[in-house]
Design an enzyme around this catalytic site. Structure first.
Site, PDB file in Angstrom:
ATOM      1  N   TRP A   1       0.835  -1.206   0.000  1.00 15.94           N
ATOM      2  CA  TRP A   1       0.000   0.000   0.000  1.00 15.94           C
ATOM      3  C   TRP A   1       0.867   1.252   0.000  1.00 15.94           C
ATOM      4  O   TRP A   1       0.501   2.261  -0.610  1.00 15.94           O
ATOM      5  CB  TRP A   1      -0.957  -0.007   1.186  1.00 15.94           C
ATOM      6  CG  TRP A   1      -1.732  -1.277   1.290  1.00 15.94           C
ATOM      7  CD1 TRP A   1      -1.870  -2.065   2.393  1.00 15.94           C
ATOM      8  CD2 TRP A   1      -2.470  -1.939   0.251  1.00 15.94           C
ATOM      9  NE1 TRP A   1      -2.635  -3.171   2.112  1.00 15.94           N
ATOM     10  CE2 TRP A   1      -3.019  -3.120   0.800  1.00 15.94           C
ATOM     11  CE3 TRP A   1      -2.715  -1.655  -1.089  1.00 15.94           C
ATOM     12  CZ2 TRP A   1      -3.792  -4.000   0.057  1.00 15.94           C
ATOM     13  CZ3 TRP A   1      -3.477  -2.539  -1.836  1.00 15.94           C
ATOM     14  CH2 TRP A   1      -4.011  -3.685  -1.258  1.00 15.94           C
ATOM     15  N   ASP A   2       2.017   1.211   0.658  1.00 11.34           N
ATOM     16  CA  ASP A   2       2.949   2.338   0.587  1.00 11.34           C
ATOM     17  C   ASP A   2       3.392   2.581  -0.846  1.00 11.34           C
ATOM     18  O   ASP A   2       3.497   3.727  -1.297  1.00 11.34           O
ATOM     19  CB  ASP A   2       4.192   2.051   1.441  1.00 11.34           C
ATOM     20  CG  ASP A   2       3.975   2.344   2.915  1.00 11.34           C
ATOM     21  OD1 ASP A   2       3.334   3.361   3.223  1.00 11.34           O
ATOM     22  OD2 ASP A   2       4.456   1.574   3.753  1.00 11.34           O
ATOM     23  N   LEU A   3       3.669   1.506  -1.558  1.00  7.91           N
ATOM     24  CA  LEU A   3       4.150   1.635  -2.929  1.00  7.91           C
ATOM     25  C   LEU A   3       3.075   2.192  -3.843  1.00  7.91           C
ATOM     26  O   LEU A   3       3.333   3.065  -4.682  1.00  7.91           O
ATOM     27  CB  LEU A   3       4.649   0.280  -3.438  1.00  7.91           C
ATOM     28  CG  LEU A   3       5.753  -0.369  -2.591  1.00  7.91           C
ATOM     29  CD1 LEU A   3       6.134  -1.725  -3.162  1.00  7.91           C
ATOM     30  CD2 LEU A   3       6.974   0.529  -2.500  1.00  7.91           C
TER      31      LEU A   3
END
Length: 413
Positions: free
Chosen positions: A163-165
């Site tokens: 999700w960060d990416l």
């Protein structure tokens, strides 16, 4: 790196993965990205993984190609400097990325008083403003419950911060969309998104929310099987494990052909009354299919299997550790034009990637190193803020700013 965004200036005040990734992506496309950190380094300064020296490889990876300034953000004078850097004039400036918003100082309402066309993109933890990271969003949305070996009782977290990416690249897209709007209208933007909303939207896009609502049976763990089609790992005669994929009709036909199992597969289809040309049928009968394929893999070495799979046009890959991948896969080496072997002081020498995207009108530029903390403090104060040499020296002497060549130890001495 490429120069397609040359001339754009973006200021970044961030930590963790998503926003540093966004800033780095823009820098690799040619933008002048200025990252500010507190004296001594921010939250990411020592983040793992680290080199044998103890210095952060994470920092070096996430800050390639940026300029760095170190500022005492607790002092009013330091905050004023950051405000001036963010809101500095220029048609291609006035853009700010952060996940460390501070109301009453480092927020759009306050900063836009100095520049009314300011574009500020803020990534929050969740839409309520509460802190979240990938490793809390994932369990909250149920992903660890469908990850891991089939039949395993407990949840299994993922080592990749997906999700960060995704969020980092959405920050980039949001900034560029807002900048396009500003070019057409002259208006700034206060852009907000949250890590949890990015994850929740992705679940919706993939049909997983509809699946949970409409279907009575909950999706469970499937190990290394490819959900909804056919894909499975197999052990070879030499102990190597390979992953093979039969997602599309072509991939499936290649697997059946190379393993010489057409007759057995047809018998399974006849006995089950299912058409194995359908992805869902292959998923439902994955255990029976795997039992048919497994002896073929078990009787051959991984090298020989790889040759045969390549010859058939099959889709496959070996399972490796990261160390093995770096040693064996040319796509992680300077054989790949994206990589360049660089020596980075305090870290060592290793392959460093530039941008994974290329543009027809812009040649690929060599990979860039990350700056040392505060490496560009003096030039940013001069070029961006417009301070004279004497004023810059005063800030160093007062301990408001630092650089590797003029640090705390020098002032104390």
């Amino acid at each position: 790196m490429t120069q397609i965004l040359k001339g754009m200036r973006v200021v970044e005040g961030s930590a963790f993965v998503a926003v540093p990734l966004a800033g780095m992506t823009l820098a690799q496309m040619g933008a002048d990205v200025i990252r500010f950190d507190r004296l001594g380094g921010g939250l990411d300064a020592a983040r793992w993984p680290v080199a044998p020296s103890g210095q952060s490889l994470f920092w070096a990876g996430m800050n390639k190609g940026k300029r760095s300034i170190a500022v005492d953000m607790k002092s009013p004078e330091g905050r004023e400097l950051i405000t001036r850097i963010i809101t500095a004039p220029g048609e291609d400036a006035g853009m700010f990325l952060t996940n460390l918003r501070v109301r009453g100082w480092m927020d759009h309402q306050t900063l836009s008083a100095y520049r009314d066309d300011l574009i500020m993109v803020t990534l929050m933890g969740d839409r309520h403003g509460r802190p979240q990271v990938d490793y809390t969003v994932n369990p909250a949305l149920g992903i660890p419950d469908i990850t891991g070996p089939e039949g395993h009782d407990g949840p299994v977290a993922n080592a990749l911060p997906a999700w960060d990416l995704v969020a980092g690249n959405m920050v980039v897209a949001s900034l560029l969309a807002a900048e396009r709007h500003r070019l057409r209208t002259g208006e700034g933007q206060d852009v907000e998104l949250s890590l949890k909303d990015v994850a929740a939207a992705t679940l919706g896009h993939l049909g997983m929310i509809g699946d949970a609502v409409l279907n009575e049976t909950a999706r469970g763990k499937a190990g290394n099987a490819l959900y909804g089609a056919y894909g499975q790992d197999f052990l070879c005669a030499d102990g190597t494990r390979l992953m093979v994929i039969g997602l599309t009709g072509r991939q499936w036909a290649a697997l059946v052909k190379v393993t010489g199992t057409a007759e057995a597969i047809q018998s399974l289809a006849t006995a089950s009354g299912r058409d194995l040309r359908e992805e869902g049928a292959r998923w439902d009968l994955r255990h029976e299919i795997t039992a048919i394929f497994a002896p073929w893999f078990k009787a051959r070495s991984a090298r020989r299997i790889g040759q045969l799979l390549d010859g058939a046009g099959a889709t496959w890959a070996p399972f490796r550790t990261v160390k093995e991948a770096v040693a064996q896969d040319s796509d992680l080496s300077p054989d790949n034009p994206m990589f360049e072997t660089l020596h980075q002081p305090g870290l060592g020498t290793f392959p460093v990637p530039s941008a994974p995207v290329t543009f027809s009108g812009h040649a690929r530029k060599p990979a860039a190193k990350a700056p040392a903390l505060g490496a560009h403090t003096e030039e940013i104060l001069g070029d961006v803020v417009g301070l004279q040499d004497g004023e810059i020296a005063r800030l160093f002497d007062k301990g408001i700013v630092e650089s590797p060549s003029y640090g705390l130890s020098q002032r104390v001495a």
